[in-house]
Design an enzyme around this catalytic site. Structure first.
Site, short mmCIF file in Angstrom:
data_model
loop_
_atom_site.label_atom_id
_atom_site.label_comp_id
_atom_site.label_asym_id
_atom_site.label_seq_id
_atom_site.Cartn_x
_atom_site.Cartn_y
_atom_site.Cartn_z
N GLY A 156 12.39 -9.37 12.54
CA GLY A 156 13.27 -8.26 12.91
C GLY A 156 14.76 -8.48 12.86
O GLY A 156 15.53 -7.52 12.99
N GLU B 179 8.53 -14.39 12.57
CA GLU B 179 8.02 -13.72 11.37
C GLU B 179 9.15 -13.00 10.64
O GLU B 179 9.11 -11.78 10.46
CB GLU B 179 6.98 -12.67 11.77
CG GLU B 179 5.84 -13.19 12.61
CD GLU B 179 5.00 -12.06 13.22
OE1 GLU B 179 5.38 -10.87 13.12
OE2 GLU B 179 3.97 -12.37 13.79
N PRO B 180 10.17 -13.71 10.21
CA PRO B 180 11.28 -13.02 9.57
C PRO B 180 10.94 -12.60 8.15
O PRO B 180 10.23 -13.31 7.43
CB PRO B 180 12.39 -14.07 9.55
CG PRO B 180 11.66 -15.38 9.52
CD PRO B 180 10.38 -15.17 10.28
N GLY B 181 11.41 -11.45 7.77
CA GLY B 181 11.25 -10.99 6.39
C GLY B 181 12.62 -10.71 5.81
O GLY B 181 13.18 -11.48 5.04
N ARG B 182 13.21 -9.59 6.26
CA ARG B 182 14.48 -9.12 5.74
C ARG B 182 15.58 -10.20 5.75
O ARG B 182 16.31 -10.37 4.78
CB ARG B 182 14.94 -7.93 6.60
CG ARG B 182 16.13 -7.20 6.03
CD ARG B 182 16.66 -6.17 7.05
NE ARG B 182 15.64 -5.42 7.70
CZ ARG B 182 15.22 -4.21 7.33
NH1 ARG B 182 15.76 -3.61 6.30
NH2 ARG B 182 14.27 -3.60 8.02
N ARG C 166 14.48 2.81 -0.13
CA ARG C 166 15.15 2.80 1.18
C ARG C 166 16.20 3.90 1.36
O ARG C 166 16.24 4.55 2.41
CB ARG C 166 15.74 1.42 1.49
CG ARG C 166 14.70 0.28 1.40
CD ARG C 166 15.21 -1.05 1.93
NE ARG C 166 15.37 -1.00 3.36
CZ ARG C 166 16.50 -0.86 3.97
NH1 ARG C 166 17.63 -0.80 3.30
NH2 ARG C 166 16.56 -0.79 5.28
N CYS D 171 12.02 13.28 -10.40
CA CYS D 171 12.15 14.72 -10.17
C CYS D 171 12.09 15.07 -8.69
O CYS D 171 11.11 15.70 -8.23
CB CYS D 171 11.06 15.44 -10.92
SG CYS D 171 11.23 15.15 -12.66
N GLU D 172 13.06 14.63 -7.95
CA GLU D 172 13.16 14.95 -6.52
C GLU D 172 14.64 14.99 -6.19
O GLU D 172 15.39 14.08 -6.60
CB GLU D 172 12.58 13.81 -5.65
CG GLU D 172 11.15 13.49 -5.89
CD GLU D 172 10.22 14.09 -4.84
OE1 GLU D 172 10.68 14.74 -3.89
OE2 GLU D 172 9.01 13.91 -5.02
N TYR E 39 12.10 -5.29 1.15
CA TYR E 39 11.59 -3.92 1.12
C TYR E 39 12.16 -3.14 -0.06
O TYR E 39 12.41 -1.94 0.03
CB TYR E 39 11.88 -3.20 2.46
CG TYR E 39 11.38 -4.00 3.64
CD1 TYR E 39 10.02 -4.10 3.89
CD2 TYR E 39 12.26 -4.69 4.48
CE1 TYR E 39 9.55 -4.87 4.95
CE2 TYR E 39 11.80 -5.45 5.54
CZ TYR E 39 10.45 -5.53 5.77
OH TYR E 39 9.98 -6.29 6.80
#
Ligand code: LLP
Length: 407
Positions: A225, A259-262, A298, A328-329, A357
């Protein structure tokens, strides 16, 4: 300094570029912060599960935090040892639990009583003892984006302390369950240390009460986190983080798990794109690029900001523009109101802080290929994943279609 222009001459845009030296540096900073205490840094594969990225973590003797059997298998393929793998997530299928137990991972993070009983039944059937940890929801506001906040009682994650206690007592009595850890994770992109320390205090008090009744906890998992600076957010100092956590653990003889990711991969990754066209409507300027929301979701999903790098010294005046993709959005944008000089077809636009991510949330929407992933390490540039070909995308569907036609 990374020479984006040179790399973009070798590889077709869009592509992700990961600086593996930076990933190593960020990972080792965690190890360093907890040095002197038993620790296991389990990289959260959901942030970036490219096998070569995970192999870098394996090389540094890291572990893996996985949320599906697919991620567990990726971790194993990349060389992470089973006894350094943990399995979290609110909805694990029987087949996933079975396979994780067969592989012999360190423990399963259990998120409900129903799941605990399923794990028990499966372990009984397999005639083994399943090592588990329980994800306790400390009900503390992490002060982050509501979509990525997980530690409040209104979130679907974990169980409250009272229920966790019943679950530990149940697991303690069961011959098929071995409770060895306690876990919490209050959210992602955290910029405030206080909620993490308050949660640690609450869960450590709980852990001490469990140890006092004979439940032999060996692991204290504080989740991931830690946020990064996308714009001008303040960031948490890793040393203060580690010291803050350790200061609450007296009396507990546990290995600390993070548990680091980012914070490991976010700043090490870039999405490299090229301009296709410029376009103006009556009151808006658009720069249309070859990357889109299917590559980097994101901004569309969270209104997230990614800094832009451009590489030409145009003297012309800058003006506001939305940087958009071909999908197409109307929600397909990678930047809103960016100050940019006039851009020409072929100009590079690089999105920073895209290593977490980014690719892992990419999709084939609009039958767009998932783009290439490129690595750079000690000045050397190499491909980590080829861009998907059209044939690859339709292969399985086409096989079925052809079988049906031939019936
Ligand atoms: N552990 C658990 C149980 C998690 O749920 C997460 C992230 C992590 C660890 C890793 O958190 P990190 O260190 O990366 O903050 N897609 C969103 C982020 C979702 C995070 C989900 N859980 C984004 O793009 O911002």
């Amino acid at each position: 300094m990374i020479n984006f222009c040179e790399i973009a001459q070798q590889y077709e845009t869009p592509f992700y570029l990961y600086n593996l030296d930076k990933i190593q540096e960020k990972f080792l900073a965690y190890k360093q912060a907890f040095a002197g205490r038993k620790n296991l840094i389990c990289f959260a594969l959901k942030a970036n599960s490219n096998l070569s990225v995970v192999a870098k973590i394996a090389e540094l003797e890291g572990g893996a935090d996985c949320v599906s059997i697919g991620e567990i298998k990726r971790a194993i393929l990349a060389g992470i040892k089973p006894y350094r793998i943990i399995f979290s997530g609110v909805g694990k299928k029987d087949s996933e639990i079975k396979e994780a137990l067969k592989i012999g991972i360190l423990f399963i993070n259990v998120e409900s009583f129903a799941e605990l009983k399923r794990i028990e039944a499966i372990a009984q059937e397999m005639q083994i003892e399943a090592r588990i940890s329980i994800r306790v929801n400390p009900n503390i506001d992490p002060k982050t984006h509501p979509y990525i906040s997980t530690g409040l009682s209104e979130n679907k994650f974990g169980v409250d302390i009272q229920e966790a206690k019943q679950m530990y007592l149940y697991a303690h009595k069961s011959l098929a369950l071995k409770p060895i850890g306690v876990h919490f994770h209050i959210g992602s992109q955290l910029t405030e240390l206080d909620p993490i320390i308050q949660s640690t205090q609450k869960i450590a008090d709980f852990a001490r009460s469990l140890v006092a009744i004979g439940i032999d906890l060996k692991f204290f998992d504080v989740g991931g986190g830690i946020g990064i600076r996308y714009e001008n957010e303040k960031t948490i100092d890793l040393y203060a983080y580690a010291q803050g956590i350790l200061s609450k653990l007296n009396g507990l003889d546990v290995t600390i798990i993070c548990e680091p990711g980012r914070s490991i991969v976010g700043e090490a990754g870039y999405l490299v794109t090229r301009v296709l066209y410029e376009k103006r409507t009556q009151n808006k300027r658009f720069v249309i690029i070859d990357g889109a929301m299917n590559d980097l979701l994101r901004p569309s999903l969270y209104n997230a900001h990614h800094n832009i790098k451009i590489f030409h010294e145009k003297k012309q005046e800058k003006s506001l523009a939305d940087v958009v993709g071909p999908v197409c959005e109307s929600g397909d944008f990678l930047a809103k109101n960016a100050m940019l000089p006039p851009m020409e077809s072929g100009d590079l636009i690089v999105f920073e802080n895209a290593g977490a991510y980014g690719f892992s949330m990419s999709s084939n929407y609009n039958t767009r290929s998932k783009c290439a992933e490129i690595g750079i390490e000690k000045g050397e540039v190499f491909i980590l994943r080829k861009p998907e070909s059209f044939d690859f995308i339709v292969r399985d569907e086409l096989e079925i279609l052809n079988q049906r036609k031939n019936r």
